[in-house]
Design an enzyme around this catalytic site. Structure first.
Site, PDB file in Angstrom:
ATOM      1  N   HIS A   1       0.828  -1.210   0.000  1.00 57.47           N
ATOM      2  CA  HIS A   1       0.000   0.000   0.000  1.00 57.47           C
ATOM      3  C   HIS A   1       0.859   1.254   0.000  1.00 57.47           C
ATOM      4  CE1 HIS A   1       0.696  -0.617   4.332  1.00 57.47           C
ATOM      5  NE2 HIS A   1       0.463   0.674   4.488  1.00 57.47           N
TER       6      HIS A   1
ATOM      7  N   HIS B   1       0.978   5.324   1.395  1.00 62.57           N
ATOM      8  CA  HIS B   1       0.485   6.403   2.255  1.00 62.57           C
ATOM      9  C   HIS B   1       1.019   7.718   1.710  1.00 62.57           C
ATOM     10  CE1 HIS B   1      -1.334   4.665   5.880  1.00 62.57           C
ATOM     11  NE2 HIS B   1      -0.536   3.647   5.676  1.00 62.57           N
TER      12      HIS B   1
ATOM     13  N   TYR C   1       2.861   9.177  11.699  1.00 66.64           N
ATOM     14  CA  TYR C   1       2.366   7.838  11.407  1.00 66.64           C
ATOM     15  C   TYR C   1       2.792   7.396  10.005  1.00 66.64           C
ATOM     16  CZ  TYR C   1      -0.939   4.208  10.041  1.00 66.64           C
ATOM     17  OH  TYR C   1      -1.493   3.051   9.547  1.00 66.64           O
TER      18      TYR C   1
ATOM     19  N   GLN D   1       5.486   4.347   9.180  1.00 68.33           N
ATOM     20  CA  GLN D   1       4.602   3.226   8.878  1.00 68.33           C
ATOM     21  C   GLN D   1       5.370   1.916   8.750  1.00 68.33           C
ATOM     22  OE1 GLN D   1       1.271   3.092   8.587  1.00 68.33           O
ATOM     23  NE2 GLN D   1       1.262   0.967   8.042  1.00 68.33           N
TER      24      GLN D   1
END
Length: 145
Positions: free
Chosen positions: A61, A63, A125, A129
């Site tokens: 993924h 971010h 965050y 990650q």
């Protein structure tokens, strides 16, 4: 007004946290594929007059925290990001087409949230990650053994 930007008739500060995944959440965003995607995201956001504030690409993924002017809708931005990056990755790494049949690189949806008061927390965050994911995977391994 230090944190705000201006256009001809508007002062704005539109920051978004966006997350999206490859089709079937395959863990293919590694090595040179991740490097090319990282580069592509910067180029495509710059073309849309957007700015990357934080970017972290995990194997399954992405971010992104971005500053997006009000003239750009998130849905059109994501259409460009997902569409153009998929074309670039398929052209540069043809072997990916075999793993992802149907000529679709990205899963259909995405997550988006406006960043407000919690900007520092969200950016931290995103930045860390990979450390959190590694810690979580290590905990799962301990539970399996």
């Amino acid at each position: 007004m230090g944190d705000y930007r201006s256009s001809s008739h508007v002062y704005w500060r539109c920051k978004y946290h966006i997350v999206w995944t490859p089709k079937y959440r395959f863990k293919i965003l590694k090595g040179n594929v991740a490097k090319e995607l990282y580069r592509s995201i910067y180029i495509l956001l710059n073309m849309k007059d957007c700015e990357v504030l934080e970017l972290n690409i995990q194997p399954d993924h992405v971010h992104l925290v971005a500053l997006v002017p009000p003239k750009v809708s998130i849905s059109s931005l994501m259409g460009v990001l997902k569409g153009r990056s998929a074309i670039r990755l398929f052209n540069k790494f043809p072997h990916i087409r075999k793993k992802l049949w149907g000529n679709h690189f990205w899963a259909k949806g995405y997550f988006v949230d406006s960043v407000g008061v919690n900007e520092a927390i969200i950016r931290r965050y995103v930045r860390h990650q990979d450390k959190e994911e590694l810690e979580y995977e290590n905990q799962l391994e301990l539970l399996k053994n």
